[in-house]
Structures are given as C-alpha cells and as structure tokens.
Design a protein around this motif. Structure first.
Motif, short mmCIF file in Angstrom:
data_model
loop_
_atom_site.label_atom_id
_atom_site.label_comp_id
_atom_site.label_asym_id
_atom_site.label_seq_id
_atom_site.Cartn_x
_atom_site.Cartn_y
_atom_site.Cartn_z
N GLU A 296 1.01 -1.21 0.06
CA GLU A 296 -0.13 0.09 -0.08
C GLU A 296 0.85 0.98 0.06
O GLU A 296 1.60 1.38 0.79
CB GLU A 296 -0.95 -0.18 1.22
N LEU A 297 0.67 1.93 -1.01
CA LEU A 297 1.71 3.08 -1.45
C LEU A 297 0.92 4.30 -1.57
O LEU A 297 0.08 4.34 -2.03
CB LEU A 297 2.54 2.50 -2.39
N VAL A 298 1.65 5.36 -0.99
CA VAL A 298 1.21 7.02 -1.48
C VAL A 298 2.30 7.34 -2.72
O VAL A 298 3.72 7.33 -2.48
CB VAL A 298 1.13 7.90 -0.31
N GLU A 299 1.90 7.65 -3.82
CA GLU A 299 2.74 8.12 -4.92
C GLU A 299 2.54 9.51 -5.51
O GLU A 299 1.22 9.62 -5.36
CB GLU A 299 2.70 7.01 -6.03
N THR A 300 3.38 9.86 -5.95
CA THR A 300 3.09 11.07 -6.97
C THR A 300 2.58 10.78 -8.23
O THR A 300 2.75 9.76 -8.73
CB THR A 300 4.52 12.03 -7.02
N GLY A 327 0.69 15.44 -8.84
CA GLY A 327 -0.50 15.14 -7.84
C GLY A 327 0.03 13.96 -7.02
O GLY A 327 1.25 13.48 -6.91
N MET A 328 -0.83 13.47 -6.27
CA MET A 328 -0.90 12.42 -5.06
C MET A 328 -1.89 11.28 -5.33
O MET A 328 -2.98 11.74 -5.68
CB MET A 328 -0.73 13.05 -3.66
N ARG A 329 -1.49 10.14 -5.16
CA ARG A 329 -2.14 9.25 -5.17
C ARG A 329 -2.00 7.93 -4.08
O ARG A 329 -0.98 7.74 -3.80
CB ARG A 329 -2.49 8.41 -6.55
N GLU A 330 -3.19 7.35 -3.77
CA GLU A 330 -2.83 6.11 -2.85
C GLU A 330 -3.20 4.78 -3.73
O GLU A 330 -4.17 4.51 -4.35
CB GLU A 330 -3.86 6.28 -1.55
N VAL A 331 -2.03 3.90 -3.57
CA VAL A 331 -2.11 2.70 -4.53
C VAL A 331 -2.06 1.65 -3.43
O VAL A 331 -1.32 1.38 -2.61
CB VAL A 331 -1.20 2.72 -5.45
N LYS A 332 -2.98 0.49 -3.89
CA LYS A 332 -2.94 -0.90 -3.36
C LYS A 332 -2.58 -1.85 -4.63
O LYS A 332 -3.49 -1.90 -5.24
CB LYS A 332 -4.25 -1.21 -2.63
N ALA A 333 -1.59 -2.42 -4.52
CA ALA A 333 -1.08 -3.51 -5.59
C ALA A 333 -0.14 -4.49 -5.02
O ALA A 333 0.50 -4.31 -4.16
CB ALA A 333 -0.61 -2.30 -6.70
N TYR A 334 -0.21 -5.39 -5.94
CA TYR A 334 1.14 -6.55 -6.04
C TYR A 334 1.95 -5.86 -6.92
O TYR A 334 1.87 -5.74 -7.97
CB TYR A 334 0.41 -7.78 -6.56
N GLU A 350 -6.92 2.25 -6.43
CA GLU A 350 -6.11 3.55 -6.64
C GLU A 350 -7.02 4.65 -6.33
O GLU A 350 -8.33 4.71 -6.81
CB GLU A 350 -5.56 3.74 -8.22
N ILE A 351 -6.56 5.24 -5.57
CA ILE A 351 -7.29 6.57 -4.97
C ILE A 351 -6.60 7.87 -5.23
O ILE A 351 -5.59 8.19 -4.68
CB ILE A 351 -7.78 6.41 -3.26
N ILE A 352 -7.31 8.92 -5.85
CA ILE A 352 -6.63 10.20 -6.38
C ILE A 352 -6.66 11.00 -4.88
O ILE A 352 -7.80 11.46 -4.53
CB ILE A 352 -7.12 10.72 -7.48
N LEU A 353 -5.51 11.42 -4.23
CA LEU A 353 -5.38 12.55 -3.30
C LEU A 353 -5.43 13.86 -3.78
O LEU A 353 -6.25 14.78 -3.00
CB LEU A 353 -4.33 12.09 -2.32
#
Length: 496
Positions: A296-300, A327-334, A350-353
């Motif tokens: 679970e990551l927070v990415e640009t 921008g910023m987004r929260e990602v849940k991934a393998y 994926e959730i856009i912050l």
C-alpha cells in the motif's frame, strides 16, 4: 637408467672403438718403418711377424670387449626405456612402465567415483595398450592417471539435470543436491524479514530430470549456483591502472559503465582504486527469481506538459509560463520483481488524493541570429577520441582529447562570443567561446588561431587548427565544456 645417460654412454663407447683402431694402425705402421731400417735388418723375421700378429690380436680383443660392452649397455638401455602407452579412442591417456601401474590407478579412480557418488559406475569406452620407449620424464604419475581417467574415460553415473525452458543447463550428483541449489537461489528473498512476499517462483520453467551422464560434468553445489547466476564459467578481470576510470575501462572492453556496475555490485564505480581487480563478465542468469508482494503506497502523479508558440522568443528557445505540479495518489497493488528489480505491478485499488497541474511551455518562433547559441553542441573537429573526461594519471582531466593531424580544422561547437583567444600556459594556443547561456567551450593546443577576443562566431565556423602547443605530446584538440564555470563531461554533448 636415464635415457640421456645411456645415449651418452653409447656415444663414448663408439669413440673408444675408433681410438683403439687408430692406435692399432699406428703400431703396424711403426713396425713397417723399423723393418725398413738397417738397425732392424738383424731382427728375426719370425719375431717381427709375431709382434705384428700380437698387436692385431690385442686390438681385436679390445674392439670385441668395447663392442660387447656397448651392445650390452644398449640392451640395458632399451630395457630401461620399455614402457606402455594407454590410449582411449585414439588419444593418449597415460604412459606407464608396466600395465599394472595403469590398472591399479584405474581401480583407485573407480573407488573415488564410487565414494563421491555413492554408487557403482560403468566404463563403456575401449582401452588400448601400445608398447613404446619412454624415459622417466615421460611417465605419467599415479595421481595424474586417476585425474585423466575421471576426466576422459567414459565413466557414467546416475545424476540429476536441471532443465530450464526445456534445455539442459547443469548436472548434479542427486535430486537432493539439485533441490538445494534451487532453494539457495530463492534464499535471499525468503530470508528477508522486511518484505512479505505472497509468492516466490522462477520466471522460467525449471525441471529436475534424472539422467545417466559422464562423471566429469557433474558440478558441486557451489559451482552450480555460481554458474546459474552468472550464466557462464568464463572469468575475465581487469586490474585498475593509474589514470583509469570506469568510463575508460568500459570503453576499452566495449562495455557500458552500467555493465561494469552490474558485473561488480560490491564496488563503487566512481571510486576505483589502483590495483583493484574488477570483473568484466556481465551476469546473464539462466534462472530469474520472480517475487510478488502486496504493498500500500502513496505515490506522486506526474504532470503533463503543453506547448505554446510565441514570436517573443527565438527559434529553439523555450520558457515555462505555467509551472507544473505533481499530484498524489494512494495505491494498493501487487509489486512484481525479477531478481529484486521491479518489472511490473498488478494494481488492485487506486485513490486520487490530489490532481496534477499541467505545465505550459512557450516555444519561440522568431528567427535566431546566426551567431546566437542553438543550445546544442556539434563535434568541434574530425578525429579519434584518445582520452576521456575524469581522473587521469592521478589528476583530474577536465575535458576530452581528440587526436587529429596537425592543421585539421577546428570549428565552433555552437554560436557565441569569443571571450579569449591567445596563449594560456599548459593549454598552449587557446580559444574560449561564451555561448551566453551558461555554457562555455575551450579549444586548446591549437596550431593557429583564426579568431580574436570579442569576435562573434556561428556554429560550425572555423576558429583554429589542430596543433601541439603547450603541454602536449602530439597533435590533438583538448576540448572542454563548462557549465557556469564548472567542467562537465563533453561526451554528454558530442559524440566520438
């Protein structure tokens, strides 16, 4: 008895025969001389004849003795040189004094293979024995016979081969060893406590197949792991010399700097030491370990860029008129990795912050003056790269050297204003061009200067000729690129 000694002895014996023959002839000649003198006329003819016969008899006896001794020594020598050559498939396997020496070594070889592989072996090749003559130096030692037998005799044993995508790669003594090798390949990822992998597998199709193969090709566990990881048995290294850099070494062996870094993961390529040995073999593993881990990551989020034309700027010039924002987004991934390097993702959610803001860049359309910098450098002369940028001979080389014939044209790498033209110590005849965009270029060791300080020049204009002035060992151009006064690698801008 040594073969060379026997040859020498036979030669001496032949020489002695010649000596006896010579003195026998001298004796006879002297008797004939005395026979013709008056002092000997009173001698009894019978005594003279007996003396003559006696000398001949003595000479003949001496010749028979020496000849017999020589023949005896020759027989002894031939006996001492008697040997047997053991052949396998027409190729020599060993040279021994007696056949028993070979068969004893063969039994020892069988025993060693049996102990190592814990099973009996089969010998399928035909062995041939040939009688020869050989001195002691040609005789194969017991240990070497065993090594030759194991390496060259068709000793076949049960083993397990590792197949990768249907191709046989390596053979090991048994299934347990082969499975241990595969476990060791995965071990670096299994033992990592920080990462919780949902799966650890091989990218390729890996199979274990029982086969009957030559004992000589069976590898140890450590050797097998090294071979699979590197993809080769080849060993090629380079010892770092004074003045060398990673770049110059890579250029010498037709590699990239990245190749050198990959082949030497434990070495800092920017801090090589004199005498340090570096590998030149870039690993190409037969088997790649693929891992998958949940994260679970927070990415640009990268922003886009739009371009607008404007006549307020010269052609080729650009100016940012609206700054972009990520921008910023929260990602849940393998996250999928191969040998520890990410190669893909399987995004679950994926959730856009925050949304990114587009950057806007204005591009000029106004015609550019000929002597104005284009922002791109061209090669300043024809020639061959003879020295790169970086440390050389223990000192920093702030440019590149391009070898060329004396008098070869030197051209401005880009448009600009000549800020210096004249003699400058170790540089010799030097031209400096200020491109009025933060960059300056240096052209050193020139033979002749064709511009003066204050001149404006255009890209490709002839400004000097190649020479060997200043601190120079031969005709060449020393070319530098400086950004705000700091030397940077010219090969980032030109190509040689």
């Amino acid at each position: 008895m040594n073969h060379r000694f026997m040859m020498l002895f036979q030669k001496k014996a032949k020489h002695m025969l010649k000596v006896f023959d010579y003195y026998s002839r001298i004796g006879v000649q002297r008797l004939r001389l005395y026979k013709n003198t008056k002092a000997l006329q009173s001698f009894n003819r019978i005594d003279l004849k007996k003396n003559k016969q006696l000398i001949y008899i003595i000479g003949c006896i001496a010749m028979v003795v020496v000849l017999g001794g020589a023949l005896l020594l020759n027989q002894v020598a031939n006996s001492s040189l008697r040997a047997f050559e053991i052949e396998l498939g027409g190729s020599s396997l060993a040279i021994v004094r007696s056949q028993e020496d070979f068969w004893d070594a063969l039994e020892d070889a069988k025993e060693q293979v049996k102990q190592f592989y814990e099973q009996d072996v089969n010998f399928t090749d035909e062995i041939q024995v040939k009688r020869i003559s050989a001195d002691d130096e040609m005789i194969t030692s017991h240990g070497d016979i065993i090594i030759n037998i194991i390496n060259r005799l068709d000793i076949k044993v049960n083993s397990v081969a590792i197949y990768v995508d249907g191709n046989e790669v390596i053979q090991l003594r048994d299934k347990r060893t082969a499975e241990s090798v595969l476990q060791e390949l995965k071990a670096p990822y299994v033992n990592e406590e920080e990462n919780k992998y949902t799966s650890i597998d091989f990218k390729e199709k890996v199979e274990l197949v029982e086969i009957f193969t030559k004992a000589g090709v069976i590898r140890s566990k450590e050797d097998a792991i090294n071979y699979i990881v590197k993809g080769t048995d080849e060993e090629k290294t380079h010892e770092v010399q004074k003045g060398e850099s990673t770049w110059s070494i890579a250029l010498k062996y037709d590699l990239s700097v990245e190749d050198i870094a990959t082949a030497n993961p434990s070495i800092n390529p920017d801090k090589l030491q004199i005498g340090q040995k570096i590998s030149l073999i870039v690993p190409k593993p037969y088997i790649s370990v693929v891992t998958m881990e949940y994260a679970e990551l927070v990415e640009t989020i990268a922003f886009d860029t739009d371009y607008e034309s404007t006549d307020s700027l010269y052609t080729g010039d650009r100016k940012i008129i609206v700054q972009g924002t990520e921008g910023m987004r929260e990602v849940k991934a393998y996250i999928i990795k191969e040998n520890g390097v990410e190669v893909g993702r399987e995004v679950l959610e994926e959730i856009i912050l925050s949304e990114p803001k587009t950057r806007v860049i204005a591009e000029g359309t106004k015609p550019r003056p000929k002597t104005m910098a284009t922002g791109n450098f061209s090669n300043p002369t024809r020639g061959k790269l003879s020295s790169g940028f970086g440390t050389r001979w223990g000192r920093r080389h702030e440019g590149i050297d391009i070898s060329a014939s004396s008098g070869t044209d030197i051209e401005a790498a880009d448009g600009g204003k000549v800020s210096f033209a004249g003699w400058n110590g170790g540089y010799g005849n030097l031209v400096i061009i200020d491109h009025e965009n933060g960059y300056q270029t240096y052209y050193a060791h020139c033979k002749t200067l064709l511009v003066e300080e204050g001149d404006r020049v255009y890209k490709g204009e002839k400004i000097a000729t190649v020479g060997s002035t200043g601190n120079s060992t031969g005709p060449h151009l020393h070319f530098e690129v400086r950004k705000d006064g700091t030397p940077v690698n010219p090969l980032s801008f030109v190509s040689y």
